[in-house]
Design an enzyme around this catalytic site. Structure first.
Site, PDB file in Angstrom:
ATOM      1  N   GLU A  73       7.326   6.328   7.585  1.00 31.26           N
ATOM      2  CA  GLU A  73       6.183   6.829   6.803  1.00 31.26           C
ATOM      3  C   GLU A  73       5.171   6.194   8.950  1.00 31.26           C
ATOM      4  O   GLU A  73       5.513   5.478   9.822  1.00 31.26           O
ATOM      5  CB  GLU A  73       5.523   5.212   6.382  1.00 31.26           C
ATOM      6  CG  GLU A  73       3.747   5.158   5.748  1.00 31.26           C
ATOM      7  CD  GLU A  73       3.236   4.011   5.211  1.00 31.26           C
ATOM      8  OE1 GLU A  73       2.585   4.451   4.477  1.00 31.26           O
ATOM      9  OE2 GLU A  73       3.681   3.381   5.462  1.00 31.26           O
ATOM     10  N   LYS A  99       1.574   9.590  -1.020  1.00 31.04           N
ATOM     11  CA  LYS A  99       1.558   9.008  -1.054  1.00 31.04           C
ATOM     12  C   LYS A  99       0.679   8.384  -2.417  1.00 31.04           C
ATOM     13  O   LYS A  99      -0.508   8.262  -2.585  1.00 31.04           O
ATOM     14  CB  LYS A  99       1.528   7.522  -0.053  1.00 31.04           C
ATOM     15  CG  LYS A  99       1.605   5.731  -0.426  1.00 31.04           C
ATOM     16  CD  LYS A  99       1.591   5.377   0.507  1.00 31.04           C
ATOM     17  CE  LYS A  99       2.179   3.637   0.166  1.00 31.04           C
ATOM     18  NZ  LYS A  99       1.977   3.338   2.232  1.00 31.04           N
ATOM     19  N   CYS A 139       6.718   3.447   1.066  1.00 30.71           N
ATOM     20  CA  CYS A 139       6.629   2.073   1.668  1.00 30.71           C
ATOM     21  C   CYS A 139       6.431   0.983   0.156  1.00 30.71           C
ATOM     22  O   CYS A 139       7.422   1.014  -0.013  1.00 30.71           O
ATOM     23  CB  CYS A 139       6.070   1.686   3.123  1.00 30.71           C
ATOM     24  SG  CYS A 139       5.180   0.755   3.504  1.00 30.71           S
TER      25      CYS A 139
END
Length: 282
Positions: A44, A116, A157
């Protein structure tokens, strides 16, 4: 018949700008290709990451002219290798940025994008507070990447804590789910290995999670320990706590063999939600 795949996670350090991020990632990418990697996975914010108090402030640019992405596209084309650009900061439409992961093919073309979904807005202690949504706009779509090797689901994440997203990707055909991360050291020590193993076991697929390592400019630390976990939940590669390449050869046929042993993906059943249930009063 075995379906071997040589994968490499690049365990890079968080860097404050595009140039230093490229200086960190490109030598690792070169080493992985020379060692025979078929596909590379980056963490990330591999294009740069900084923090400012509670907010994450990674360097950003439009996707069409993003210096880190442009360089990685060129590398993929020159070396004829697929690259999962875990995520970079891309300029958004509302003044915030987008935490976007991309899949590049061996011609350097963008074959898929994932923004995300889940924002890291947490309070770990009085002194360790994160508010990702202050500067980042969330996505709203689950994404699969079609590659010559396997179908790859993309998460990022904090998404690791939302099993329904992984379930959706697995039931849609993902054989590998990647979760590039810059997991904090504190949450990583407590939960990183457990969550990655759980997501692999639940969904009888490989989980490949490249995680940044080391201090974040401006404050915070990334945990490292990039992982490759097989569908049985075994950790087959762990990057530890130093920068470097985490490379391993896997057999994708293990996905089908594991699902045949425990076909949990086909055993989901509809049920009435507990949210609609009237609680009895004693």
């Amino acid at each position: 018949m075995p379906r071997p795949l040589d994968i490499a996670c690049l365990q890079t350090r968080p860097m404050p700008d595009f140039a230093s991020a490229l200086d960190e990632a490109l030598p690792m990418a070169e080493a992985a290709v020379q060692a025979g990697a078929d596909i590379l996975f980056l963490p990330e914010y591999c294009g740069g990451l900084k923090s400012d108090g509670q907010a994450l402030t990674p360097p950003s640019a439009p996707e069409s002219s993003h210096p880190f992405l442009t360089a990685m596209r060129g590398f993929a084309a020159r070396h004829k290798v697929w690259i999962n650009v875990g995520s970079i900061a891309v300029d958004g439409a509302d003044g915030r940025i987008v935490n976007r992961g991309l899949m590049l093919d061996d011609q350097g073309e963008v074959r898929g994008r994932y923004d995300k979904i889940h924002m890291f807005d947490v309070t770990l202690s009085e002194t360790e507070v994160y508010r990702e949504s202050q500067t980042i706009a969330p996505g709203d779509e689950a994404v699969l990447h079609e590659t010559p090797f396997a179908v790859v689901g993309h998460t990022i994440c904090y998404d690791l804590r939302f099993p329904h997203l992984f379930r959706d990707l697995a039931t849609a055909g993902a054989e590998i789910i990647c979760c590039p991360a810059a997991f904090t050291r504190r949450t990583g020590e407590a939960h990183w290995h457990i969550l990655n193993r759980a997501r692999a076991i639940e969904n009888t697929c490989f989980v490949v999670s490249a995680c940044a390592i080391g201090d974040i400019p401006g404050g915070g630390q990334s945990y490292g320990h990039s992982l490759v976990v097989n569908p049985w939940g075994d950790v087959v590669a762990d990057g530890g706590d130093l920068p470097g390449v985490v490379q391993v050869r896997i057999d994708l046929d293990l996905v089908g063999r594991t699902a045949a042993r425990i076909p949990s993906l086909s055993h989901d059943r509809p049920f009435r939600s507990a949210r609609n249930h009237k609680r009895s009063v004693a």
